[in-house]
Design a protein around this motif. Sequence first.
Motif, PDB file in Angstrom:
ATOM      1  N   PHE A  61       0.823  -1.209   0.000  1.00 52.90           N
ATOM      2  CA  PHE A  61       0.000   0.000   0.000  1.00 52.90           C
ATOM      3  C   PHE A  61       0.863   1.267   0.000  1.00 52.90           C
ATOM      4  CE2 PHE A  61      -1.726   3.469   2.504  1.00 52.90           C
ATOM      5  CZ  PHE A  61      -2.853   3.796   1.762  1.00 52.90           C
ATOM      6  N   LEU A  62       1.829   1.332   0.929  1.00 50.69           N
ATOM      7  CA  LEU A  62       2.659   2.533   1.033  1.00 50.69           C
ATOM      8  C   LEU A  62       3.538   2.731  -0.201  1.00 50.69           C
ATOM      9  CD1 LEU A  62       3.650   2.340   4.806  1.00 50.69           C
ATOM     10  CD2 LEU A  62       1.992   3.897   3.736  1.00 50.69           C
ATOM     11  N   THR A  63       3.997   1.652  -0.802  1.00 53.88           N
ATOM     12  CA  THR A  63       4.785   1.757  -2.033  1.00 53.88           C
ATOM     13  C   THR A  63       3.949   2.401  -3.130  1.00 53.88           C
ATOM     14  OG1 THR A  63       6.132  -0.158  -1.421  1.00 53.88           O
ATOM     15  CG2 THR A  63       6.053   0.432  -3.774  1.00 53.88           C
ATOM     16  N   ARG A  64       2.724   1.918  -3.318  1.00 53.28           N
ATOM     17  CA  ARG A  64       1.823   2.517  -4.323  1.00 53.28           C
ATOM     18  C   ARG A  64       1.548   3.980  -4.008  1.00 53.28           C
ATOM     19  NH1 ARG A  64      -1.292  -1.786  -3.048  1.00 53.28           N
ATOM     20  NH2 ARG A  64      -2.958  -0.457  -2.277  1.00 53.28           N
ATOM     21  N   LYS A  65       1.279   4.248  -2.727  1.00 56.39           N
ATOM     22  CA  LYS A  65       0.935   5.608  -2.293  1.00 56.39           C
ATOM     23  C   LYS A  65       2.042   6.584  -2.651  1.00 56.39           C
ATOM     24  CE  LYS A  65       0.132   8.193   2.007  1.00 56.39           C
ATOM     25  NZ  LYS A  65      -0.998   8.957   1.526  1.00 56.39           N
ATOM     26  N   TRP A  66       3.269   6.260  -2.241  1.00 54.70           N
ATOM     27  CA  TRP A  66       4.355   7.220  -2.423  1.00 54.70           C
ATOM     28  C   TRP A  66       4.900   7.238  -3.844  1.00 54.70           C
ATOM     29  CZ3 TRP A  66       5.897   5.252   2.935  1.00 54.70           C
ATOM     30  CH2 TRP A  66       5.208   5.997   3.902  1.00 54.70           C
ATOM     31  N   GLN A  67       4.533   6.271  -4.666  1.00 53.58           N
ATOM     32  CA  GLN A  67       4.856   6.353  -6.095  1.00 53.58           C
ATOM     33  C   GLN A  67       3.904   7.326  -6.794  1.00 53.58           C
ATOM     34  OE1 GLN A  67       4.703   2.241  -7.335  1.00 53.58           O
ATOM     35  NE2 GLN A  67       6.876   1.919  -6.882  1.00 53.58           N
ATOM     36  N   ALA A  68       2.705   7.489  -6.255  1.00 55.70           N
ATOM     37  CA  ALA A  68       1.698   8.362  -6.861  1.00 55.70           C
ATOM     38  C   ALA A  68       1.674   9.774  -6.266  1.00 55.70           C
ATOM     39  CB  ALA A  68       0.313   7.730  -6.717  1.00 55.70           C
ATOM     40  N   GLU A  69       2.097   9.902  -5.006  1.00 52.32           N
ATOM     41  CA  GLU A  69       2.026  11.188  -4.294  1.00 52.32           C
ATOM     42  C   GLU A  69       3.438  11.765  -4.182  1.00 52.32           C
ATOM     43  OE1 GLU A  69      -0.039  10.262  -0.642  1.00 52.32           O
ATOM     44  OE2 GLU A  69      -1.949  10.041  -1.692  1.00 52.32           O
ATOM     45  N   HIS A  70       3.775  12.657  -5.118  1.00 51.81           N
ATOM     46  CA  HIS A  70       5.112  13.233  -5.201  1.00 51.81           C
ATOM     47  C   HIS A  70       5.248  14.443  -4.279  1.00 51.81           C
ATOM     48  CE1 HIS A  70       5.643  10.722  -8.758  1.00 51.81           C
ATOM     49  NE2 HIS A  70       4.437  11.117  -9.114  1.00 51.81           N
ATOM     50  N   GLU A  71       6.463  14.661  -3.773  1.00 52.77           N
ATOM     51  CA  GLU A  71       6.756  15.798  -2.872  1.00 52.77           C
ATOM     52  C   GLU A  71       5.894  15.733  -1.607  1.00 52.77           C
ATOM     53  OE1 GLU A  71       9.243  18.036  -3.265  1.00 52.77           O
ATOM     54  OE2 GLU A  71       9.804  17.011  -5.117  1.00 52.77           O
ATOM     55  N   TYR A  72       5.614  14.523  -1.160  1.00 56.55           N
ATOM     56  CA  TYR A  72       4.772  14.258   0.002  1.00 56.55           C
ATOM     57  C   TYR A  72       5.378  14.863   1.265  1.00 56.55           C
ATOM     58  CZ  TYR A  72       2.408  11.248   3.483  1.00 56.55           C
ATOM     59  OH  TYR A  72       1.700  10.765   4.543  1.00 56.55           O
ATOM     60  N   ARG A  73       4.558  15.656   1.969  1.00 62.65           N
ATOM     61  CA  ARG A  73       4.937  16.210   3.274  1.00 62.65           C
ATOM     62  C   ARG A  73       3.716  16.156   4.182  1.00 62.65           C
ATOM     63  NH1 ARG A  73       7.691  19.025  -0.477  1.00 62.65           N
ATOM     64  NH2 ARG A  73       9.908  19.442  -0.147  1.00 62.65           N
ATOM     65  N   LEU A  74       3.900  15.641   5.389  1.00 61.54           N
ATOM     66  CA  LEU A  74       2.801  15.322   6.297  1.00 61.54           C
ATOM     67  C   LEU A  74       3.005  15.994   7.650  1.00 61.54           C
ATOM     68  CD1 LEU A  74       0.490  13.310   7.389  1.00 61.54           C
ATOM     69  CD2 LEU A  74       2.399  11.772   7.888  1.00 61.54           C
ATOM     70  N   ILE A  75       1.898  16.482   8.224  1.00 60.36           N
ATOM     71  CA  ILE A  75       1.892  16.950   9.613  1.00 60.36           C
ATOM     72  C   ILE A  75       0.763  16.218  10.329  1.00 60.36           C
ATOM     73  CG2 ILE A  75       1.587  18.890  11.199  1.00 60.36           C
ATOM     74  CD1 ILE A  75       2.612  20.750   9.014  1.00 60.36           C
ATOM     75  N   LYS A  76       1.089  15.606  11.469  1.00 56.46           N
ATOM     76  CA  LYS A  76       0.095  14.935  12.309  1.00 56.46           C
ATOM     77  C   LYS A  76      -0.030  15.709  13.616  1.00 56.46           C
ATOM     78  CE  LYS A  76       0.832  10.177  10.729  1.00 56.46           C
ATOM     79  NZ  LYS A  76      -0.493   9.731  10.319  1.00 56.46           N
ATOM     80  N   GLU A  77      -1.210  15.634  14.217  1.00 55.94           N
ATOM     81  CA  GLU A  77      -1.441  16.320  15.488  1.00 55.94           C
ATOM     82  C   GLU A  77      -2.314  15.431  16.373  1.00 55.94           C
ATOM     83  OE1 GLU A  77      -1.726  20.744  15.443  1.00 55.94           O
ATOM     84  OE2 GLU A  77      -3.748  20.346  16.162  1.00 55.94           O
ATOM     85  N   LEU A  78      -1.910  15.297  17.620  1.00 52.52           N
ATOM     86  CA  LEU A  78      -2.688  14.530  18.585  1.00 52.52           C
ATOM     87  C   LEU A  78      -4.050  15.180  18.780  1.00 52.52           C
ATOM     88  CD1 LEU A  78      -2.848  12.315  20.803  1.00 52.52           C
ATOM     89  CD2 LEU A  78      -1.832  14.006  22.369  1.00 52.52           C
ATOM     90  N   TRP A  79      -5.095  14.366  18.734  1.00 43.18           N
ATOM     91  CA  TRP A  79      -6.455  14.864  18.963  1.00 43.18           C
ATOM     92  C   TRP A  79      -6.963  14.394  20.327  1.00 43.18           C
ATOM     93  CZ3 TRP A  79      -9.150  18.603  16.991  1.00 43.18           C
ATOM     94  CH2 TRP A  79     -10.524  18.661  17.220  1.00 43.18           C
ATOM     95  N   ALA A  80      -6.751  13.082  20.611  1.00 41.65           N
ATOM     96  CA  ALA A  80      -7.220  12.513  21.876  1.00 41.65           C
ATOM     97  C   ALA A  80      -6.485  11.191  22.108  1.00 41.65           C
ATOM     98  CB  ALA A  80      -8.726  12.269  21.837  1.00 41.65           C
ATOM     99  N   PHE A  81      -6.517  10.727  23.372  1.00 42.54           N
ATOM    100  CA  PHE A  81      -5.893   9.450  23.694  1.00 42.54           C
ATOM    101  C   PHE A  81      -6.602   8.859  24.913  1.00 42.54           C
ATOM    102  CE2 PHE A  81      -3.848  12.490  26.388  1.00 42.54           C
ATOM    103  CZ  PHE A  81      -3.636  11.822  27.582  1.00 42.54           C
ATOM    104  N   HIS A  82      -6.513   7.536  25.030  1.00 38.78           N
ATOM    105  CA  HIS A  82      -7.043   6.826  26.197  1.00 38.78           C
ATOM    106  C   HIS A  82      -6.429   5.436  26.206  1.00 38.78           C
ATOM    107  CE1 HIS A  82      -9.765   5.713  29.403  1.00 38.78           C
ATOM    108  NE2 HIS A  82     -10.109   4.630  28.724  1.00 38.78           N
ATOM    109  N   GLU A  83      -5.767   5.108  27.294  1.00 36.85           N
ATOM    110  CA  GLU A  83      -5.147   3.794  27.479  1.00 36.85           C
ATOM    111  C   GLU A  83      -4.275   3.408  26.289  1.00 36.85           C
ATOM    112  OE1 GLU A  83      -8.242   1.107  28.724  1.00 36.85           O
ATOM    113  OE2 GLU A  83      -8.535   2.191  30.598  1.00 36.85           O
TER     114      GLU A  83
END
Length: 157
Positions: A61-83
């Motif tokens: 999946f990730l191989t296909r994804k990054w072959q199709a999505e060029h110059e990929y840059r990602l930001i993640k942010e914590l929304w919530a957590f529990h255990e």
Amino acid sequence: MSESRPPLPPFTAESAAKKVRAAEDGWNGRNPEKVSLAYTADSRWRNRAEIFSGREAIVAFLTRKWQAEHEYRLIKELWAFHENRIAVRFAYEFHDASGAWFRAYGNENWEFDAHGLMQARHASINDLPIREDQRLFHWDRSAPRPADHPSLSDLGL
């Protein structure tokens, strides 16, 4: 010997934020084999319309994804957590093979085993076409997002 990927559950605000940043850094590295090691061997995924399980499927999946999505840059942010669960919101920018730019917005729900490996990932994602001059994620793509780069909240996203 069991694999382990600290921080381990149960999560605190600090350890959950570290887990999120580690995931962001891993995905920004765009190495499918390396990224797959953060997941259990039988990890279950739902990503958009795709449902699959196992590291081999994650790598494919990730191989296909990054072959199709060029110059990929990602930001993640914590929304919530529990255990042993973490909810994340994220955005990433990329262009396709034709040069059209997009910003993808999404939410993920993560569930971890006792060793800190993700055993389930559920992602909902929407793509927004953008112009190149509307891009907000500008850092050297061969490196993680710099610590002083604005977060999603800082960017108003």
